[in-house]
Design a protein around this motif. Sequence first.
Motif, mmCIF file in Angstrom:
data_model
loop_
_atom_site.group_PDB
_atom_site.id
_atom_site.type_symbol
_atom_site.label_atom_id
_atom_site.label_comp_id
_atom_site.label_asym_id
_atom_site.label_seq_id
_atom_site.Cartn_x
_atom_site.Cartn_y
_atom_site.Cartn_z
ATOM 1 N N ALA A 441 0.827 -1.206 0.000
ATOM 2 C CA ALA A 441 0.000 0.000 0.000
ATOM 3 C C ALA A 441 0.863 1.258 0.000
ATOM 4 C CB ALA A 441 -0.936 -0.010 1.206
ATOM 5 N N VAL A 442 1.874 1.304 0.853
ATOM 6 C CA VAL A 442 2.733 2.489 0.941
ATOM 7 C C VAL A 442 3.552 2.666 -0.332
ATOM 8 C CG1 VAL A 442 4.705 3.515 2.157
ATOM 9 C CG2 VAL A 442 2.824 2.481 3.458
ATOM 10 N N LEU A 443 4.097 1.580 -0.841
ATOM 11 C CA LEU A 443 4.970 1.660 -2.013
ATOM 12 C C LEU A 443 4.197 1.935 -3.296
ATOM 13 C CD1 LEU A 443 7.383 -1.269 -1.137
ATOM 14 C CD2 LEU A 443 7.918 1.175 -1.105
ATOM 15 N N SER A 444 2.891 1.812 -3.263
ATOM 16 C CA SER A 444 2.100 2.155 -4.447
ATOM 17 C C SER A 444 2.051 3.662 -4.674
ATOM 18 C CB SER A 444 0.676 1.601 -4.304
ATOM 19 O OG SER A 444 -0.045 2.302 -3.303
ATOM 20 N N GLN A 445 2.471 4.453 -3.664
ATOM 21 C CA GLN A 445 2.534 5.914 -3.785
ATOM 22 C C GLN A 445 3.913 6.394 -3.319
ATOM 23 O OE1 GLN A 445 -1.286 7.997 -2.590
ATOM 24 N NE2 GLN A 445 -1.566 6.048 -1.509
ATOM 25 N N PRO A 446 4.968 6.017 -4.020
ATOM 26 C CA PRO A 446 6.326 6.247 -3.505
ATOM 27 C C PRO A 446 6.736 7.708 -3.437
ATOM 28 C CG PRO A 446 6.404 5.451 -5.766
ATOM 29 C CD PRO A 446 4.986 5.329 -5.316
ATOM 30 N N PHE A 447 6.110 8.567 -4.232
ATOM 31 C CA PHE A 447 6.512 9.975 -4.261
ATOM 32 C C PHE A 447 5.664 10.842 -3.334
ATOM 33 C CE2 PHE A 447 7.635 8.183 -8.430
ATOM 34 C CZ PHE A 447 8.997 8.453 -8.456
ATOM 35 N N THR A 448 4.753 10.224 -2.603
ATOM 36 C CA THR A 448 3.856 10.951 -1.709
ATOM 37 C C THR A 448 4.349 10.860 -0.276
ATOM 38 O OG1 THR A 448 1.971 10.447 -3.146
ATOM 39 C CG2 THR A 448 1.468 11.135 -0.895
ATOM 40 N N ASP A 449 4.430 11.995 0.401
ATOM 41 C CA ASP A 449 4.768 11.971 1.820
ATOM 42 C C ASP A 449 3.642 11.287 2.587
ATOM 43 O OD1 ASP A 449 7.275 13.297 1.805
ATOM 44 O OD2 ASP A 449 6.252 15.216 1.520
ATOM 45 N N GLN A 450 3.998 10.288 3.372
ATOM 46 C CA GLN A 450 3.030 9.532 4.168
ATOM 47 C C GLN A 450 3.567 9.474 5.604
ATOM 48 O OE1 GLN A 450 1.599 5.875 1.915
ATOM 49 N NE2 GLN A 450 3.199 6.540 0.491
ATOM 50 N N PRO A 451 3.272 10.493 6.402
ATOM 51 C CA PRO A 451 3.861 10.563 7.742
ATOM 52 C C PRO A 451 3.602 9.328 8.590
ATOM 53 C CG PRO A 451 2.799 12.633 7.167
ATOM 54 C CD PRO A 451 2.436 11.657 6.095
ATOM 55 N N GLU A 452 2.435 8.703 8.394
ATOM 56 C CA GLU A 452 2.108 7.516 9.186
ATOM 57 C C GLU A 452 2.994 6.330 8.837
ATOM 58 O OE1 GLU A 452 -0.071 7.139 5.335
ATOM 59 O OE2 GLU A 452 0.413 8.773 6.723
ATOM 60 N N ALA A 453 3.724 6.425 7.727
ATOM 61 C CA ALA A 453 4.613 5.341 7.293
ATOM 62 C C ALA A 453 6.075 5.748 7.381
ATOM 63 C CB ALA A 453 4.266 4.923 5.872
#
Length: 473
Positions: A441-453
């Motif tokens: 799930a996280v790696l499907s949006q690699p260029f997006t900041d995801q603070p929870e990850a």
Amino acid sequence: MSLTIPFDNTYARLPEGFYSKLAATPVAAPSLLAFNRPLAEELGIGGAIAPEEVAEIFSGNAALPGADPLAQLYAGHQFGTFNPQLGDGRALLLGEVVDREGKRRDIQLKGSGRTPYSRMGDGRAWLGPVLREYVVSEAMHALGVPTTRALAAVRTGEEIYRETALPGAILTRVAESHIRVGTFQVFAARRDGAALEALYRYTLARHYPGAADPHEFLDRVIARQSALIAQWMSFGFIHGVMNTDNCTLSGETIDYGPCAFMDAYHPDRVYSSIDRMGRYAYSNQADIIVWNMAQLATALVPLCPDQEAAVTRFTEQVHAMPERIRADWLARFGAKVGLDAPTPEDGVLIGELLSLMQAEGADFTNTFRGLLDGSARDQFTDRAAFDAWAAKWRERIADQPRAEALMAGANPAFIPRNHRIEEMIQAAVAGDDAPFHRLNAVLSQPFTDQPEAADLARTPLPEEVVPATFCGT
């Protein structure tokens, strides 16, 4: 059976010497671990999709209408040594589909049992390599890198034996094709001109329509390979086993065995446990793809009426590759530092940053991502050296209105880090699939900041470092 796959097979209609037709070896108790529904929709796979049915189909237990399973024949240079016959030793091409964009795609089971090319192997895969390939190939797709894709992962309910008993699994892989440099090599080595000509015509029609002759064909293959290697290097990716049988004519990344993304930058970084001499180290990948294309050119010579003239021209094409790769590399790394049209002088500036990173073991991904928010400086203990470089860099990008957008699109926040993959595999072996699904799930949006990850962007602690990766055989 409610799930339908609109097979439209062409490779199976090539001469019998290209493959061996056989069914997958049934498994004891298949259970679905993952099914890539968006990819299935792209492929036109329809019908009600029950997990139990998907597991039966993508374990090879259930025969699908229209499938024509076969193991492909090929040869290949493995670490520079030619093996005249390899082939799919644990994989079966179920068939092909034409996707919603009109592109022909292979659907292949990997880990589906013995074939005539298994060479004493069991034809199976254990859970770890299946999950690694699923995660890394899908991450590469999200990064925009041409790659095979993962459609499904199925537990087999059986144990297989490597050094110890391990849980078995099967991956369903999707590719524009599985034609390799080694596919051409096997027929060239056998001096089977008819088969070589048939393969050339088939590959031309499938991947390079309009190429006028073997020279234009090679030039178009080279262009794809050059662009691919530059992308790999721009993300710190090390393939680990760039044998000619792992080099596709479609220009896709294939075979995610001993691959890795670098943490601390070093140009000579090697992760593959079987690459004892560093043949496929990070910085050698640009040279190895030239070597691989030379092997393809050699296999194409018999297709040319004037073979002496062909050798001369092929040699010129191969010798021109390094300059093409340098240009592709500069474009990719230029974007990473915010440059729209980088010059050779900019290559010097980029090289200075890489040298600083090497000297201090700075994290490859986090350093480049940190150029966006100012955190790159935190990767260095010699802050003065970095500040001196950064002053020159800021001056250079001052007239680059797209600098921030370029960097945001070229520098991922998340990559599939080795220690997180290892944690994911160990959890799955223990029956916990949550880390696997979270990584995807996280790696499907690699260029997006995801603070929870944020933990997935963290570099490994000393005790978490994974120094070597392994083949899945």
